[in-house]
Design an enzyme around this catalytic site. Structure first.
Site, PDB file in Angstrom:
ATOM      1  N   CYS A   4       0.862  -1.190   0.000  1.00  0.00           N
ATOM      2  CA  CYS A   4       0.000   0.000   0.000  1.00  0.00           C
ATOM      3  C   CYS A   4       0.896   1.236   0.000  1.00  0.00           C
ATOM      4  CB  CYS A   4      -0.929   0.008   1.211  1.00  0.00           C
ATOM      5  SG  CYS A   4      -1.775   1.587   1.416  1.00  0.00           S
ATOM      6  N   HIS A  46      -4.635   1.585   8.355  1.00  0.00           N
ATOM      7  CA  HIS A  46      -5.022   1.241   6.980  1.00  0.00           C
ATOM      8  C   HIS A  46      -6.445   0.713   6.930  1.00  0.00           C
ATOM      9  CE1 HIS A  46      -4.505  -0.293   2.823  1.00  0.00           C
ATOM     10  NE2 HIS A  46      -5.456  -1.115   3.247  1.00  0.00           N
ATOM     11  N   ASN A  86     -12.941   9.925  -2.504  1.00  0.00           N
ATOM     12  CA  ASN A  86     -13.355   9.043  -3.587  1.00  0.00           C
ATOM     13  C   ASN A  86     -13.570   7.655  -3.010  1.00  0.00           C
ATOM     14  OD1 ASN A  86     -13.306  10.914  -5.724  1.00  0.00           O
ATOM     15  ND2 ASN A  86     -11.075  10.747  -5.859  1.00  0.00           N
ATOM     16  N   GLY A  92     -13.538   6.696  -9.076  1.00  0.00           N
ATOM     17  CA  GLY A  92     -12.166   6.762  -9.563  1.00  0.00           C
ATOM     18  C   GLY A  92     -11.129   6.601  -8.479  1.00  0.00           C
ATOM     19  N   THR A  94      -8.149   5.356  -6.700  1.00  0.00           N
ATOM     20  CA  THR A  94      -6.987   4.615  -7.200  1.00  0.00           C
ATOM     21  C   THR A  94      -6.105   4.083  -6.074  1.00  0.00           C
ATOM     22  OG1 THR A  94      -5.719   6.666  -7.402  1.00  0.00           O
ATOM     23  CG2 THR A  94      -6.887   5.898  -9.375  1.00  0.00           C
ATOM     24  N   HIS A  99      -8.410   8.326   2.235  1.00  0.00           N
ATOM     25  CA  HIS A  99      -7.749   9.633   2.277  1.00  0.00           C
ATOM     26  C   HIS A  99      -8.758  10.713   1.938  1.00  0.00           C
ATOM     27  CE1 HIS A  99      -7.251   7.769  -1.682  1.00  0.00           C
ATOM     28  NE2 HIS A  99      -7.378   8.989  -2.201  1.00  0.00           N
TER      29      HIS A  99
HETATM   30  P1  AMP Z   1      -7.833   8.708  -5.342  1.00  0.00           P
HETATM   31  O1  AMP Z   1      -8.164   8.780  -6.804  1.00  0.00           O
HETATM   32  O2  AMP Z   1      -8.871   9.384  -4.474  1.00  0.00           O
HETATM   33  O3  AMP Z   1      -7.534   7.293  -4.887  1.00  0.00           O
HETATM   34  O4  AMP Z   1      -6.557   9.601  -5.163  1.00  0.00           O
HETATM   35  C1  AMP Z   1      -5.264   9.134  -4.988  1.00  0.00           C
HETATM   36  C2  AMP Z   1      -4.369  10.337  -5.038  1.00  0.00           C
HETATM   37  O5  AMP Z   1      -3.086   9.973  -4.552  1.00  0.00           O
HETATM   38  C3  AMP Z   1      -4.165  10.925  -6.443  1.00  0.00           C
HETATM   39  O6  AMP Z   1      -4.605  12.285  -6.455  1.00  0.00           O
HETATM   40  C4  AMP Z   1      -2.664  10.788  -6.674  1.00  0.00           C
HETATM   41  O7  AMP Z   1      -2.124  11.868  -7.394  1.00  0.00           O
HETATM   42  C5  AMP Z   1      -2.129  10.710  -5.255  1.00  0.00           C
HETATM   43  N1  AMP Z   1      -0.852  10.021  -5.097  1.00  0.00           N
HETATM   44  C6  AMP Z   1      -0.515   8.794  -5.563  1.00  0.00           C
HETATM   45  N2  AMP Z   1       0.746   8.479  -5.201  1.00  0.00           N
HETATM   46  C7  AMP Z   1       1.205   9.528  -4.480  1.00  0.00           C
HETATM   47  C8  AMP Z   1       2.445   9.811  -3.820  1.00  0.00           C
HETATM   48  N3  AMP Z   1       3.476   8.945  -3.826  1.00  0.00           N
HETATM   49  N4  AMP Z   1       2.590  10.987  -3.173  1.00  0.00           N
HETATM   50  C9  AMP Z   1       1.569  11.876  -3.154  1.00  0.00           C
HETATM   51  N5  AMP Z   1       0.362  11.658  -3.754  1.00  0.00           N
HETATM   52  C10 AMP Z   1       0.187  10.510  -4.401  1.00  0.00           C
HETATM   53 ZN    ZN Z   2      -2.413   1.536   3.546  1.00  0.00          ZN
END
Ligand code: AMP
Ligand code: ZN
Length: 111
Positions: A4, A46, A86, A92, A94, A99
């Site tokens: 993760c 987590h 999200n 969406g 990811t 968070h």
């Molecule tokens: P979500 O689509 O809500 O799951 O958002 C995940 C967010 O995490 C996206 O806006 C990514 O740009 C951000 N993200 C992914 N990897 C990193 C990282 N290593 N450091 C900072 N932000 C990240």
């Molecule tokens: Zn985690």
């Protein structure tokens, strides 16, 4: 949790541009900002989804929102900000570690 990316950031195994940390949460800059200011507030515990919140996690999420409210001006968000979570595929999501996106630093489009 293994594999993760946010757990790795919490553990310090992956660098992040941290703006706040306490025993329960970390706040850092999103690596691909969708607004002039784009922060992520991440619980150290987590879990992936709002639907996985028990009472303890609900209280933790409430403390995350209160921390954002307490600190927003320090983060350049005195003129307002938007919070986004999200939840699941249609939204969406990811990264499957809960968070809260904190967006601002500009007038934010709504549609
Ligand atoms: P979500 O689509 O809500 O799951 O958002 C995940 C967010 O995490 C996206 O806006 C990514 O740009 C951000 N993200 C992914 N990897 C990193 C990282 N290593 N450091 C900072 N932000 C990240
Ligand atoms: Zn985690």
């Amino acid at each position: 949790m293994k594999d993760c990316i946010f757990c790795k950031i919490v553990a310090g195994e992956i660098p992040s541009a941290k703006v706040y940390e306490d025993e329960e949460m970390i706040v850092f800059k999103d690596i691909e900002p969708k607004a002039n200011i784009h922060l992520l507030c991440v619980p150290k515990d987590h879990f992936a989804l709002l639907t996985e919140m028990d009472e303890g996690r609900a209280a933790l999420v409430a403390r995350m929102l209160r921390t954002i409210a307490a600190k927003h001006a320090e983060w350049g968000l005195a003129d307002g900000y938007r919070l986004v979570v999200n939840q699941g595929e249609n939204a969406g999501q990811t990264v499957h570690h809960l968070h809260v996106h904190v967006l601002g630093g500009q007038t934010l489009p709504w549609d």
